[in-house]
Design an enzyme around this catalytic site. Structure first.
Site, PDB file in Angstrom:
ATOM      1  N   HIS A   6      39.876  54.802  38.572  1.00  0.00           N
ATOM      2  CA  HIS A   6      39.457  53.661  37.759  1.00  0.00           C
ATOM      3  C   HIS A   6      40.299  52.456  38.158  1.00  0.00           C
ATOM      4  CE1 HIS A   6      37.728  51.607  34.340  1.00  0.00           C
ATOM      5  NE2 HIS A   6      38.931  51.217  33.999  1.00  0.00           N
ATOM      6  N   GLY A  30      41.652  42.747  32.137  1.00  0.00           N
ATOM      7  CA  GLY A  30      41.584  41.592  33.031  1.00  0.00           C
ATOM      8  C   GLY A  30      41.493  41.946  34.504  1.00  0.00           C
ATOM      9  N   LYS A  31      41.103  43.171  34.828  1.00  0.00           N
ATOM     10  CA  LYS A  31      41.015  43.594  36.233  1.00  0.00           C
ATOM     11  C   LYS A  31      40.028  42.726  37.020  1.00  0.00           C
ATOM     12  CE  LYS A  31      39.817  47.795  35.184  1.00  0.00           C
ATOM     13  NZ  LYS A  31      39.810  47.676  33.713  1.00  0.00           N
ATOM     14  N   ASP A  49      35.834  48.269  39.439  1.00  0.00           N
ATOM     15  CA  ASP A  49      35.885  49.268  38.380  1.00  0.00           C
ATOM     16  C   ASP A  49      36.075  50.718  38.807  1.00  0.00           C
ATOM     17  OD1 ASP A  49      35.873  49.727  35.546  1.00  0.00           O
ATOM     18  OD2 ASP A  49      33.929  50.674  35.808  1.00  0.00           O
ATOM     19  N   ARG A 103      62.557  40.556  35.972  1.00  0.00           N
ATOM     20  CA  ARG A 103      62.771  39.507  36.975  1.00  0.00           C
ATOM     21  C   ARG A 103      62.978  40.100  38.358  1.00  0.00           C
ATOM     22  NH1 ARG A 103      67.253  35.551  35.452  1.00  0.00           N
ATOM     23  NH2 ARG A 103      66.448  34.525  37.305  1.00  0.00           N
TER      24      ARG A 103
END
Length: 140
Positions: A6, A30-31, A49, A103
């Site tokens: 997926h 948000g892929k 997808d 970071r």
């Protein structure tokens, strides 16, 4: 062995070759949105997808199942056509995360079909996300 995963896969041209990025996350993370933004920067869609991945000679490759090849779902619009690459070697896996990324994180890997692939966590909908992905590919 070929296995479905997926995720959405796009390819960016870096240092003279196509490098694949698999974007993973839950539905609505948000892929496809990140894939679309990368495509405006010159990336090519491989699959949206559901990728088929396989190992060959120590590398991992991805392609689309025939039924969804050349299609990308744009939330609120529908399923749109895209000119896809048939397959690509995966260079990076981006995993959706809600928290701000570290970071200076240690290099991480995800193993697919016995092959470690560099990975990173990212807030997919953040405005800088496509630029962070492109920079990460350049740094590999």
């Amino acid at each position: 062995m070929r296995q479905p995963v997926h995720g959405t896969v796009v390819a960016l041209r870096c240092k003279g070759q196509w490098r694949g990025v698999m974007i993973c996350g839950s539905s609505g993370a948000g892929k496809s949105d990140l894939a679309l933004r990368l495509m405006t920067m010159g990336a090519r869609l491989v699959v949206d997808d559901q990728a088929i991945v396989w190992a060959s000679k120590g590398c991992i490759y991805a392609r689309a199942p025939q039924t969804i090849s050349g299609k990308i779902e744009v939330r609120g619009v529908g399923i749109l056509p895209a000119s896809p690459l048939v397959f690509v070697r995966l260079s990076l896996i981006v995993q959706a995360q809600l928290e701000v990324p570290e970071r200076l994180p240690d290099q991480q890997f995800i193993e697919l079909d016995g092959v470690p692939v560099p990975s990173m966590g990212l807030r997919l909908l953040h405005p800088s996300a496509p630029h962070v992905v492109a920079s990460a590919l350049e740094a590999l």
